[in-house]
Design a protein around this motif. Structure first.
Motif: not given
Lengths: 148, 141
Positions: A32, A58, B30, B34, B61, B64-65
Motif C-alpha cells: 500500500v 488498514t 496487494y 492482504s 488497496w 490503504g494507499s
C-alpha cells in the motif's frame, strides 16, 4: 436472493489466533506504499514508544475479513458472494497493532436492510488479543446486488 | 517525530497531496499481502465476465494507499486512530499503463480537548471521485 434479515444481531465465532509478524507488516506496508519506517525498523518503532514495528492503519482488514467470511459463507445468511460489492469500511484503533500481537476477530451482523432491490449488510468486527485486549474495531457495509 | 503543531492548525488547511500509480503488478502484490485473491482484481476474462469494464483495484488497496498522505503529514502512522471511507466508484486498472489516483486532504475539524484532527481525504481518478466521506482522525495529544 435477498439477505436473510434473521441474521441481524448475530455474532459469529472468533477466528483462530493469528500472530502479527514483522514480515507480514513489511509485506503489507510495501503493497500500500506505507513508507513510514515505524512499519519496518524495530529501532525506530521503539524510539517512538512502541514495543515493535506497528501495522499500517488498514492492516487489520486481513484479520477482520477472515472473521467476516463466517457471515459470507453462512448458508442461513444467504449472501451471494458473486454479487457482493464493498460499500464502506472503517477502523477505530484503540492502539496500533504491533508485531508479536496474537489476535482473534469476531463479527457481528449489525443491520440487514433492503435498498432499491439490493441488500445492504452492516458488519462490525472486534479484533482482540488472545488475552482479551480490544485492539481495533472495524466496520463494513457490503451491498449484495439484486437480480435486476 | 515531526508532528504538526495542533495550535497552528485551522479548519480548511490543506495537507500535502500525492499521486499514486497503480498497475496490474500493484494488484497482484496487494492480493498476496492482504490475502484477498478475488480474480476481479487481476484477471481480465473473469472481471469482464461478471460485467466489469476492466480489472478493478481492491477498494482496500485504494483505502490503504490514500491514508499515506495523512501518515506523512502526521509523522507517525500510529497517530491515525480512526479511518473510514465509502467506496463511491471502482478504479479500473488498464493492462497497458495502469492508472493514477490523485489524493488530497484538508482539515475538516479540530477537537481542542483531545487534540485530535479530522482530515477529509479526497481520492480521484481522472477527476472522478473513487472515495467519498473518507475521514481520518489523527491524535496529536
Amino acid at each position: 436472493m435477498a439477505v436473510n434479515p434473521k441474521v441481524e444481531g448475530r455474532t459469529y465465532p472468533a477466528t483462530k489466533p493469528y500472530v502479527v509478524s514483522r514480515a507480514k507488516i513489511a509485506e503489507f506496508a510495501r503493497a500500500v506504499g506505507a513508507t513510514d519506517p515505524v512499519h519496518l525498523d524495530p529501532a525506530v518503532a521503539r524510539e517512538r514508544g512502541y514495543s515493535d514495528v506497528i501495522a499500517p492503519p488498514t492492516f487489520a482488514v486481513l484479520v477482520a475479513q477472515q472473521a467476516e467470511a463466517h457471515v459470507m459463507t453462512d448458508p442461513e445468511a444467504g449472501i451471494d458472494y458473486s454479487r457482493l460489492v464493498h460499500g464502506e469500511e472503517g477502523f477505530v484503533h484503540h492502539r496500533p497493532l504491533v508485531a508479536g500481537d496474537e489476535v482473534t476477530a469476531h463479527t457481528t451482523v449489525v443491520r440487514v436492510r433492503a435498498a432499491g432491490g439490493h441488500s445492504m449488510v452492516n458488519l462490525r468486527t472486534e479484533v482482540d488479543t488472545v488475552d482479551g485486549e480490544n485492539v481495533t474495531t472495524t466496520t463494513s457495509v457490503v451491498v449484495i446486488r439484486g437480480d435486476s | 517525530m515531526g508532528a504538526p503543531d495542533f495550535d497552528q492548525l485551522s479548519v480548511g488547511d490543506q495537507i500535502p497531496g500525492a499521486t499514486v500509480h497503480v498497475e496490474r503488478a500493484t494488484m497482484v502484490r496487494y492480493a498476496g499481502a492482504s490475502l484477498d485473491f478475488n480474480p476481479i482484481h487481476y484477471d481480465d476474462r473473469f472481471a469482464t465476465s461478471v460485467g466489469l469494464p476492466d480489472v478493478i483495484a481492491h477498494g482496500m488497496w485504494t483505502m490503504g494507499s490514500a491514508i499515506q498522505i495523512v501518515v506523512d503529514w502526521a509523522g507517525d502512522a500510529g497517530r491515525v486512530v480512526e479511518y473510514t471511507v465509502r467506496f463511491s466508484a471502482p478504479v479500473p486498472v488498464p493492462y497497458d499503463s495502469g492508472t493514477d489516483v490523485a489524493v488530497a486532504g484538508r482539515v475538516k475539524s479540530l477537537d481542542e480537548e483531545r487534540r485530535r484532527v479530522v482530515i477529509d481525504i479526497t481520492a480521484s481518478v481522472g477527476g472522478a471521485k473513487v472515495l467519498s466521506r473518507a475521514l481520518a482522525t489523527v491524535d496529536l495529544g
